[in-house]
Motif scaffolding. Structure first.
Motif, short mmCIF file in Angstrom:
data_model
loop_
_atom_site.label_atom_id
_atom_site.label_comp_id
_atom_site.label_asym_id
_atom_site.label_seq_id
_atom_site.Cartn_x
_atom_site.Cartn_y
_atom_site.Cartn_z
N LEU A 12 0.90 -1.14 0.08
CA LEU A 12 0.12 0.05 0.10
C LEU A 12 0.81 1.31 0.05
O LEU A 12 0.55 2.27 -0.60
CB LEU A 12 -0.92 -0.05 1.22
CG LEU A 12 -1.99 -1.18 1.24
CD1 LEU A 12 -2.79 -1.19 2.72
CD2 LEU A 12 -3.02 -0.89 -0.07
N ILE A 13 2.01 1.19 0.65
CA ILE A 13 2.95 2.31 0.87
C ILE A 13 3.31 2.55 -0.86
O ILE A 13 3.49 3.62 -1.16
CB ILE A 13 3.91 2.25 1.79
CG1 ILE A 13 3.46 2.25 3.20
CG2 ILE A 13 5.29 3.06 1.52
CD1 ILE A 13 4.50 1.86 4.11
N ARG A 14 3.90 1.53 -1.51
CA ARG A 14 4.12 1.63 -2.83
C ARG A 14 3.38 2.02 -3.60
O ARG A 14 3.38 2.88 -4.53
CB ARG A 14 5.09 0.42 -3.18
CG ARG A 14 6.15 0.14 -2.27
CD ARG A 14 6.87 -1.12 -2.59
NE ARG A 14 8.23 -1.18 -2.11
CZ ARG A 14 8.87 -2.59 -1.78
NH1 ARG A 14 8.36 -3.67 -2.15
NH2 ARG A 14 10.09 -2.46 -1.33
N LEU A 31 -0.03 9.50 4.49
CA LEU A 31 -0.25 8.14 4.25
C LEU A 31 0.82 7.01 4.36
O LEU A 31 0.60 6.15 5.15
CB LEU A 31 -0.60 7.92 2.72
CG LEU A 31 -1.16 6.74 2.04
CD1 LEU A 31 -2.24 6.16 2.89
CD2 LEU A 31 -1.35 6.57 0.78
N PRO A 32 1.98 7.18 3.87
CA PRO A 32 3.05 6.07 4.30
C PRO A 32 3.54 5.96 5.81
O PRO A 32 3.90 5.05 6.00
CB PRO A 32 4.19 6.52 3.44
CG PRO A 32 4.17 8.02 3.08
CD PRO A 32 2.76 8.35 2.98
N MET A 33 3.42 7.41 6.34
CA MET A 33 3.88 7.16 7.58
C MET A 33 2.80 6.52 8.53
O MET A 33 3.23 5.84 9.54
CB MET A 33 4.08 8.74 8.18
CG MET A 33 5.32 9.57 7.59
SD MET A 33 5.29 11.09 7.85
CE MET A 33 4.09 12.04 6.66
N ALA A 34 1.67 6.83 8.17
CA ALA A 34 0.70 6.24 9.14
C ALA A 34 0.63 4.78 9.13
O ALA A 34 0.43 3.82 9.74
CB ALA A 34 -0.76 7.30 8.85
N LEU A 35 0.62 4.48 7.62
CA LEU A 35 0.52 2.86 7.39
C LEU A 35 1.67 2.04 7.81
O LEU A 35 1.60 0.97 8.18
CB LEU A 35 0.66 2.74 5.49
CG LEU A 35 -0.73 2.97 4.90
CD1 LEU A 35 -0.48 3.12 3.31
CD2 LEU A 35 -1.63 2.13 5.26
N ALA A 36 3.02 2.69 7.92
CA ALA A 36 3.87 2.08 8.59
C ALA A 36 3.89 1.81 10.08
O ALA A 36 4.03 0.90 10.67
CB ALA A 36 5.41 2.95 7.96
N ALA A 37 3.52 2.87 10.65
CA ALA A 37 3.25 2.90 12.02
C ALA A 37 2.01 1.94 12.48
O ALA A 37 2.22 1.16 13.38
CB ALA A 37 2.91 4.37 12.61
N LEU A 38 1.03 1.84 11.88
CA LEU A 38 0.08 0.77 11.84
C LEU A 38 0.37 -0.57 11.73
O LEU A 38 0.39 -1.46 12.64
CB LEU A 38 -1.07 0.94 10.71
CG LEU A 38 -2.24 2.30 11.20
CD1 LEU A 38 -3.15 2.31 10.06
CD2 LEU A 38 -3.17 1.99 12.47
N SER A 39 1.45 -0.72 10.69
CA SER A 39 2.00 -1.93 10.65
C SER A 39 2.85 -2.26 11.62
O SER A 39 2.79 -3.43 12.23
CB SER A 39 2.65 -2.02 9.26
OG SER A 39 3.21 -3.40 9.19
#
Length: 332
Positions: A12-14, A31-39
Motif C-alpha cells: 500500500l505504501i508503494r 499516508l506512508p507514515m501512518a501505514l508504516a506505524a499501523l503495521s
C-alpha cells in the motif's frame, strides 16, 4: 513490542507513491507514515486497507518533471523544484544504496530539520525503517524542496533550557500571527526581533532533556503543533545511526523545537500535575498498540507509536499517560 513492516503495508505504501507528499496547498501527506506505524503496531491487512481507502481521496497526484528542458539547478527551498530533486535523489539512492544516500544527503538538509513542521524528517525516518528506495527518494526530495532553515546556530550561557521554554512561551502567547499554517507562522516568526532574542540554544542540550521537555509540554498543553515535537524526536532518534555529527543535529532539533513552540499558539504550558500510571507492562503496551489500530487519525496513530518507541529509551511517565489519555478520548 513492534512488528516488522508487513507485505500488505509495503504494498500500500508503494501504491501510495503515486500521490504527492503535500496536498491542498501545503498539508503534509501522512499516508506512508501512518501505514508504516499501523503495521509496526500490528494492524491487520483489512485495517491497513481501510485506512488507505479512507485517506487517499484527499491526496493529489505526484508532481512530474516537465518535458521541457531546464537550464537551472534545483534550489533548496523551491517547492517548484520537487520533481528535479526527486530525479536527483532517485539516482543517488540507486548509485549509493539507500542508507549511504541518506548519510550523504543529511548534512545539507539537517539545518532545515523544522521543514514542513518536522514532516520531512518524519517521512524520511519511516522510509529508512521500511528500507524502501522510492519512499526514501520522495522523502529527501520533499525535504529539499520545502527546506526551511532557521538561521545559524548560536549557543548561550544566559539561560538554561527550562528558562528558555518559559520565556519562549510567554513572549509569543497570544502573538498575532498572520493567517496560515505552522510553516507560515515559522516563516513569520524568524523575522521578528522577539524570536532572535531567545533563539540561541542553551549549552548542554541533549536528547534526554529534549525527550522529557517535549512530552511534558505536549501532555500539559495537548497542542497540535507540539505533538510534532514528540513524533519528530522519534524520527530523529531512528535516523541517529546515519548521522555523523550527532551533537550538531541535536542542537538543530532544539532550535527547531523552540521555533515550533513560539509558533504553536499553545494556550498554556503550565507544568500542572498529572497522575502517573503504574509502570506499564509489555502486555499493557500491546493492548494500547492494538487499540490504536482501529483509528483513522494519522496523527493519533503516529503519536502512539512514537510514545511507545521513545519510552524504550527515555522511560518518562508522561509517555504512557499521554497514550492512555489519547486512547481514552478516542474510546469515549
Amino acid at each position: 513490542m513492534f512488528q516488522p513492516i508487513s507485505p500488505k503495508a509495503l504494498q500500500l505504501i508503494r501504491q501510495g507513491q503515486q500521490f504527492d507528499p503535500s496536498y491542498q496547498d501545503g498539508l503534509s501527506n501522512h499516508l506512508p507514515m501512518a501505514l508504516a506505524a499501523l503495521s509496526f503496531c500490528g494492524s491487520t491487512d483489512s485495517q491497513l486497507e481501510a485506512f488507505y481507502r479512507d485517506y487517499t481521496p484527499r491526496l493529489e497526484p505526484i508532481r512530474q518533471l516537465s518535458p521541457a528542458p531546464k537550464s537551472s539547478i534545483a534550489v533548496l527551498g523551491n517547492k517548484q523544484h520537487f520533481p528535479d530533486f526527486l530525479a536527483k535523489y532517485r539516482q543517488l539512492v540507486e548509485q549509493k544504496g539507500l542508507e549511504q544516500a541518506v548519510m550523504y544527503a543529511l548534512p545539507q538538509l539537517l539545518p532545515g530539520v523544522a521543514t514542513a513542521a518536522f514532516h520531512a524528517l518524519i517521512r524520511l525516518s519511516y522510509a529508512v525503517q521500511i528500507q524502501d528506495k522510492e519512499e526514501t527518494a520522495i522523502a529527501l526530495a520533499y525535504w529539499a524542496s520545502e527546506f526551511q532553515p532557521l538561521g545559524p546556530l548560536q549557543v548561550t550561557t544566559k539561560y538554561q533550557g527550562e528558562t528558555q521554554l518559559k520565556i519562549a512561551f510567554e513572549r509569543f502567547n497570544g502573538y498575532p500571527f498572520q493567517p496560515g499554517n505552522i510553516v507560515d507562522r515559522i516563516d513569520e516568526l524568524i523575522t521578528t526581533p522577539e524570536y532572535h532574542e531567545i533563539s540561541a540554544n542553551p549549552a548542554g542540550v541533549n536528547l534526554d532533556f529534549i525527550a522529557q521537555s517535549s512530552i511534558q509540554l505536549y501532555l500539559v498543553s495537548g497542542n497540535f503543533t507540539l505533538l510534532h515535537g514528540v513524533t519528530g524526536l522519534q524520527a530523529l532518534h531512528t535516523l541517529m545511526p546515519l548521522i555523523e555529527h550527532k551533537d550538531l543535529v541535536v542542537n538543530y532539533f532544539w532550535q527547531a523545537y523552540i521555533a515550533a513552540l513560539c509558533a504553536s499558539r499553545a494556550d498554556t504550558i503550565s507544568p500542572g500535575k498529572f497522575q502517573p500510571l503504574p509502570t506499564p507492562s509489555p502486555v499493557q503496551w500491546q493492548a494500547w498498540l492494538e487499540q490504536v489500530q482501529a483509528s483513522v487519525d494519522d496523527h493519533d496513530i503516529k503519536l502512539v507509536y512514537s510514545c511507545a518507541y521513545l519510552y524504550q529509551y527515555f522511560p518518562y511517565p508522561e509517555y504512557p499517560v499521554s497514550v492512555d489519555s489519547l486512547l481514552a478520548r478516542l474510546a469515549a
